[in-house]
Design an enzyme around this catalytic site. Structure first.
Site, mmCIF file in Angstrom:
data_model
loop_
_atom_site.group_PDB
_atom_site.id
_atom_site.type_symbol
_atom_site.label_atom_id
_atom_site.label_comp_id
_atom_site.label_asym_id
_atom_site.label_seq_id
_atom_site.Cartn_x
_atom_site.Cartn_y
_atom_site.Cartn_z
ATOM 1 C CB SER A 473 -1.277 0.078 1.226
ATOM 2 O OG SER A 473 0.383 0.038 2.294
ATOM 3 C CE LYS A 516 -2.523 2.149 4.962
ATOM 4 N NZ LYS A 516 -2.487 1.030 3.617
#
Length: 627
Positions: A473, A516
């Site tokens: 990611s 996040k």
């Protein structure tokens, strides 16, 4: 025998004074009488046997008059079971042979193994292992402690005068007995934590019978004389409950599993959101509240629970059906409603429950935020830097999960086309993360160095990273940092980036997008919110279920979220410069970011060629001098 005269026994002197004829006649009579007595003595044992037989026959006749009609009723009731009828016949004969036990004539001083007050009558007791009401249907049993003995059954022992004794009344059933002719539910995780339970279960299923066996006897650990109960025919359906991982592992490593368990049911963990499902989910919430005797929820509270369920599913279009977590949320919401003296649970109470859980498990997260605020962990949310970007990661710790920004830097110099992942070099990188870095090298060569060698040596690193890094990611952020270093174009530090890229530069979805975003938001909040932003893959827009404070900041334009589909779109936002696309001649527009990257790589390639020629000339001159 002694002589007698006139009713009086003669003494020896008197007998000797008799005439010889009279003495002889008396002795003959005594001898005759002795023979008669001996004959009678020989017949007396037979008379005793006849007497006992007559007494027994009389007792049997009386006992049968009492017991016979009762046994006849049982025989009539169980006439379809021949073995039971044989047992009744054996019991009746045994009772007639032991009538004294019922009359109380035999005393036994010691207690029986089964604890009966009359040990002599112990053998007439019935040990009922399992009982099923005829109108209740097939039994459905869930065994939460599937040990070997709890599944198969066991024979218990009593300590008596220093020895272990047992009898048939101490035979105890197992779950297979209780669920026979029905269904047995077992948790796979619990089953495999118990020694020999899995093998014992398989043995019973293959043999189609339940045989009670002692583990001590199987492994010769005990020398106690034990019982050997007859095996019981088994006809049962076993349902194994557990995570998918166990199913896949058993399919792969245990060939017996596929033969015994042929029907798999892979249950969904999520529910589509919208339409009738929202209404059904609201009814489910109400059912859980009634089941747990909680306060009713108003419409706002129900909506808030549904939103939290979508967040647990990490998808705005899905709802989690993990009911234990939902029930815990309702119970804590009920507590906050009680503290507020409210008659119903409101949206504010649900929010308090969510925040309280986050606060209880957020100690480590708060410590990391404090470290950022005190500049112990270096994170910039203002200004611009070349080759430096804010990446985003997710930390899982217990039942807590949060996002954590991390500074990613890139350095570029002349080399042989290597993109070095420092995390991998020091063995702090997982395979997926290393794969992502290798994709960056392939992307660079395909886009910018198709007709000349890739002549750089680049290094990428997560700054202040002291634990293992895995996942791809961060590959978008790493690529942007690398392109910034090559183009010598600064990146806005007010941005954080998450996303995966492929060799064509397309941005792919990642996990934990909500955590996040919120992790970077928390860092910006402690450093001062001023229009910072997060770049996410466009495919993750459907997964956004952000906290209320993040949504409020976005509405006030203090915080932004951008979604991109390509690395060029991310670079446009990060640099504020035109990225540029190739024209029909295959050239990038001058002064665009891509043009600068291409020119830098071309320059490095020429420098490498120049160095190679210089080294070649030096080698030739050295050979001439030596000649």
């Amino acid at each position: 025998m002694a002589p007698k005269k006139e009713g009086r026994i003669l003494s020896p002197d008197e007998f000797n004074s008799l005439s010889e004829e009279e003495k002889e006649r008396t002795e003959q009579m005594v001898a005759k009488l002795q023979e008669d007595v001996q004959e009678i003595a020989r017949q007396m044992p037979g008379w005793r046997r006849e007497h006992r037989a007559m007494i027994k026959a009389l007792n049997d006749e009386v006992a049968l008059s009492v017991v016979g009609h009762l046994m006849d009723e049982l025989r009539q009731q169980y006439s379809a079971l021949p073995k039971v009828l044989d047992y009744f016949e054996a019991v009746q004969l045994d009772m007639l042979d032991h009538l004294d036990d019922f009359l109380g004539k035999n005393e036994d001083s010691g207690p029986s193994a089964g604890g009966s007050s009359s040990p002599a009558l112990q053998r007439y007791q019935v040990n009922l292992l399992v009982s099923h009401a005829p109108d209740k249907g097939a039994p459905v049993i869930y065994e939460d402690n599937p040990t070997f003995q709890n599944l198969i059954g066991r024979v218990e022992y009593l300590s008596q005068f220093g020895t272990l004794v047992t009898d048939f009344t101490l035979i105890k059933p197992g779950a297979l007995h209780r669920a026979n002719e029905g269904y047995l539910l077992l948790d796979v995780r619990h089953l495999f934590t118990q020694p020999f339970a899995w093998e014992g279960l398989k043995r019973a299923l293959f043999a189609q019978e339940v045989r009670i066996v002692s583990l001590g006897e199987m492994f010769s650990a005990l020398s106690t004389v034990s019982l050997e109960p007859q095996p019981i025919p088994l006809k049962i359906k076993i349902v194994l409950l557990g995570e998918r991982l166990f199913y896949y592992l058993l399919n792969q490593v245990d060939p017996d599993f596929r033969e015994l368990f042929k029907v798999a049911a892979d249950l969904e963990e999520e529910l589509d959101r919208g339409g009738d499902n929202d209404q059904l989910y609201a009814q489910l919430i109400a059912t859980l509240a009634r089941k747990e005797s909680l306060k009713s929820l108003d419409s706002g509270a129900v909506a808030r629970v549904i939103e939290h369920s979508a967040r647990m599913a990490e998808d705005a279009e899905k709802l989690s059906i993990h009911m234990l977590t939902v029930t815990d949320l309702l119970q804590e919401s009920d507590y906050w409603a009680s503290q507020d003296n409210a008659k119903v649970i409101k949206a504010e109470h649900v929010r308090q429950a969510v925040e309280a859980h986050r606060r209880r498990s957020g100690r480590v997260h708060e410590k990391l935020l404090e470290a950022v605020q005190r500049n112990i962990i270096l994170i910039n949310t203002q200004g611009e830097k070349i080759g430096q970007i804010n990446g985003l990661s997710v930390i899982d710790l217990g039942d807590s999960r949060w996002g954590q920004p991390a500074r990613i830097t890139a350095a570029v110099r002349l080399g042989s086309g290597q993109v070095v992942d420092i995390e991998r070099e020091v063995e702090l990188s997982g395979a997926i993360h290393s794969k992502g870095v290798m994709i960056l090298s392939a992307f660079l060569g395909a886009r910018y160095a198709g007709d000349h060698p890739l002549s750089l040596h680049a290094s990428l690193v997560f700054e202040q990273s002291y634990a293992r890094v895995d996942g791809d990611s961060a590959s978008l952020a790493e690529l942007c940092a690398l392109l910034s270093a090559l183009a010598e174009v600064p990146i806005r530090q007010s941005f954080a980036v998450t996303g995966s890229v492929n060799q064509q530069g397309e941005v792919q979805a990642i996990g934990g997008v909500n955590e996040k975003i919120e992790g970077f938001f928390d860092v910006c909040r402690v450093q001062g919110l001023d229009g910072q932003a997060v770049i996410i893959p466009a495919a993750n827009r459907q997964h956004l279920m952000l906290r209320e404070d993040v949504v409020a900041a976005a509405e006030q334009d203090k915080f932004r979220i951008y979604s991109v589909t390509t690395v060029d779109q991310a670079l446009q936002l990060l640099t504020g410069l035109p990225v540029g696309t190739v024209d029909p001649t295959g050239q990038f527009p001058q002064d665009s970011v891509n043009w600068r990257v291409e020119q830098r790589l071309l320059k490095l390639s020429k420098q490498r060629q120049a160095f190679a020629k210089a080294e070649e000339k030096s080698a030739e001159q050295s050979n001439k001098d030596s000649a």
